[in-house]
Design a protein around this motif. Structure first.
Motif, PDB file in Angstrom:
ATOM      1  N   LYS A 153      40.344  -6.305  50.780  1.00  0.00           N
ATOM      2  CA  LYS A 153      40.586  -6.698  49.868  1.00  0.00           C
ATOM      3  C   LYS A 153      40.243  -7.778  49.074  1.00  0.00           C
ATOM      4  N   GLY A 154      38.794  -7.732  48.897  1.00  0.00           N
ATOM      5  CA  GLY A 154      37.433  -8.443  48.622  1.00  0.00           C
ATOM      6  C   GLY A 154      37.219  -7.787  46.884  1.00  0.00           C
ATOM      7  N   ASN A 155      36.659  -8.648  46.338  1.00  0.00           N
ATOM      8  CA  ASN A 155      36.051  -8.200  44.884  1.00  0.00           C
ATOM      9  C   ASN A 155      35.611  -6.457  44.924  1.00  0.00           C
ATOM     10  N   VAL A 156      35.343  -6.222  44.747  1.00  0.00           N
ATOM     11  CA  VAL A 156      34.600  -4.795  44.584  1.00  0.00           C
ATOM     12  C   VAL A 156      33.479  -4.395  43.452  1.00  0.00           C
ATOM     13  N   THR A 157      32.699  -4.846  43.407  1.00  0.00           N
ATOM     14  CA  THR A 157      31.590  -4.291  42.000  1.00  0.00           C
ATOM     15  C   THR A 157      30.559  -2.180  42.514  1.00  0.00           C
ATOM     16  N   THR A 158      31.670  -2.100  41.089  1.00  0.00           N
ATOM     17  CA  THR A 158      30.695  -0.071  41.836  1.00  0.00           C
ATOM     18  C   THR A 158      29.700  -0.278  40.916  1.00  0.00           C
ATOM     19  N   ILE A 169      33.515  13.746  40.966  1.00  0.00           N
ATOM     20  CA  ILE A 169      33.965  12.769  41.577  1.00  0.00           C
ATOM     21  C   ILE A 169      33.824  11.229  42.142  1.00  0.00           C
ATOM     22  N   ALA A 170      32.066  11.626  41.830  1.00  0.00           N
ATOM     23  CA  ALA A 170      31.693  10.227  41.769  1.00  0.00           C
ATOM     24  C   ALA A 170      32.008   9.471  40.645  1.00  0.00           C
ATOM     25  N   SER A 171      32.276  10.032  39.848  1.00  0.00           N
ATOM     26  CA  SER A 171      32.425   9.344  38.613  1.00  0.00           C
ATOM     27  C   SER A 171      34.161   8.466  39.115  1.00  0.00           C
ATOM     28  N   VAL A 172      35.218   8.861  39.159  1.00  0.00           N
ATOM     29  CA  VAL A 172      36.548   8.436  40.099  1.00  0.00           C
ATOM     30  C   VAL A 172      35.553   7.230  41.215  1.00  0.00           C
ATOM     31  N   ILE A 173      35.051   7.692  42.200  1.00  0.00           N
ATOM     32  CA  ILE A 173      35.395   6.341  42.817  1.00  0.00           C
ATOM     33  C   ILE A 173      33.878   5.355  41.639  1.00  0.00           C
ATOM     34  N   PHE A 174      33.512   5.627  41.180  1.00  0.00           N
ATOM     35  CA  PHE A 174      32.796   4.797  40.954  1.00  0.00           C
ATOM     36  C   PHE A 174      34.162   3.199  39.622  1.00  0.00           C
ATOM     37  N   MET A 175      35.074   4.547  39.255  1.00  0.00           N
ATOM     38  CA  MET A 175      36.607   3.304  38.503  1.00  0.00           C
ATOM     39  C   MET A 175      36.515   2.638  39.929  1.00  0.00           C
ATOM     40  N   ALA A 176      36.967   2.650  40.948  1.00  0.00           N
ATOM     41  CA  ALA A 176      37.474   1.550  41.914  1.00  0.00           C
ATOM     42  C   ALA A 176      36.867   0.352  42.179  1.00  0.00           C
ATOM     43  N   GLY A 177      35.511   0.435  41.270  1.00  0.00           N
ATOM     44  CA  GLY A 177      35.304  -1.391  41.866  1.00  0.00           C
ATOM     45  C   GLY A 177      36.183  -2.123  40.041  1.00  0.00           C
ATOM     46  N   LYS A 178      36.537  -3.438  40.715  1.00  0.00           N
ATOM     47  CA  LYS A 178      37.350  -4.174  39.768  1.00  0.00           C
ATOM     48  C   LYS A 178      35.825  -4.633  38.545  1.00  0.00           C
ATOM     49  N   HIS A 224      23.357  -3.443  45.890  1.00  0.00           N
ATOM     50  CA  HIS A 224      23.717  -2.165  45.226  1.00  0.00           C
ATOM     51  C   HIS A 224      25.515  -1.913  46.658  1.00  0.00           C
ATOM     52  N   GLN A 225      24.895  -2.236  47.226  1.00  0.00           N
ATOM     53  CA  GLN A 225      26.688  -2.211  48.583  1.00  0.00           C
ATOM     54  C   GLN A 225      27.973  -2.318  47.730  1.00  0.00           C
ATOM     55  N   ASP A 240      33.408 -11.603  54.987  1.00  0.00           N
ATOM     56  CA  ASP A 240      34.143 -10.952  55.687  1.00  0.00           C
ATOM     57  C   ASP A 240      33.855 -10.186  56.411  1.00  0.00           C
ATOM     58  N   LEU A 241      32.879  -8.967  55.437  1.00  0.00           N
ATOM     59  CA  LEU A 241      32.168  -8.092  56.317  1.00  0.00           C
ATOM     60  C   LEU A 241      30.742  -8.353  57.473  1.00  0.00           C
ATOM     61  N   GLU A 242      30.000 -10.032  56.523  1.00  0.00           N
ATOM     62  CA  GLU A 242      28.802  -9.921  57.271  1.00  0.00           C
ATOM     63  C   GLU A 242      29.635 -10.983  58.690  1.00  0.00           C
TER      64      GLU A 242
END
Length: 170
Positions: free
Chosen positions: A10-15, A24-33, A129-130, A136-138
């Motif tokens: 639900k939060g804003n994610v930066t990859t 597949i790491a490039s696909v995971i990278f694409m998940a960031g807003k 780099h998280q 919320d996670l904190e």
């Protein structure tokens, strides 16, 4: 699964790609807003592949399966770039290495981080780099810490009687 978990967060994610995001790491990278690449980092994209053996029928099935396995990656790249499907497929055909500048131009990355602002410690770099760092996670982490403290306190009851003699707990 990793890409989908990040996308559903639900939060804003930066990859951040701070080195190589290949396959597949490039696909995971694409998940960031926001998708940040360090100046000297690279993406590499390609079609799914495998080792195969068997008769002609089994090999044709394997090829069809690989096309199906590749399709979600194409869709993800298409949603997160300004490239056409045909351009993406051509890049994947060629197992293309993409620089940070090219990734920004193609829309894979949203910004480039200059590498001249060195980190002071590995701990600080790790925190910066998280992928899913937010309040919320904190809060959830603090709740878990409190629960662990309570559990530890409950398990530290003094030993009595025979339990004390044998140094075991009730």
């Amino acid at each position: 699964a990793i890409h989908n978990m990040i996308k559903e967060f639900k939060g804003n994610v930066t990859t951040v790609c701070d080195s190589f995001a290949c396959s597949i790491a490039s696909v995971i990278f694409m998940a960031g807003k926001e998708r940040v690449m360090h100046k000297g980092s690279l993406l590499m994209i390609h079609h799914a592949w495998t080792w195969a053996s068997g008769n002609a029928k089994e090999l044709r099935k394997q090829a069809d399966d690989l096309d199906k396995i590749t399709e979600p990656s194409i869709v993800i790249y298409e949603k997160n770039s300004n490239l056409s499907r045909d351009e993406i497929v051509e890049l994947m055909d060629n197992e293309t290495w993409i620089t940070a500048e090219e990734a920004l131009e193609m829309g894979f990355a949203t910004s480039i981080k200059e590498d001249d602002d060195a980190q002071q410690s590995i701990n600080e770099m790790y925190l910066n780099h998280q992928v899913m760092l937010n309040k919320d996670l904190e809060k959830e982490l603090n709740e878990v810490k409190e629960a662990l403290k309570l559990e530890k306190a409950k398990n530290e009851e003094p030993l009595t009687g025979w339990n004390a003699f044998f140094n075991t707990k009730k």
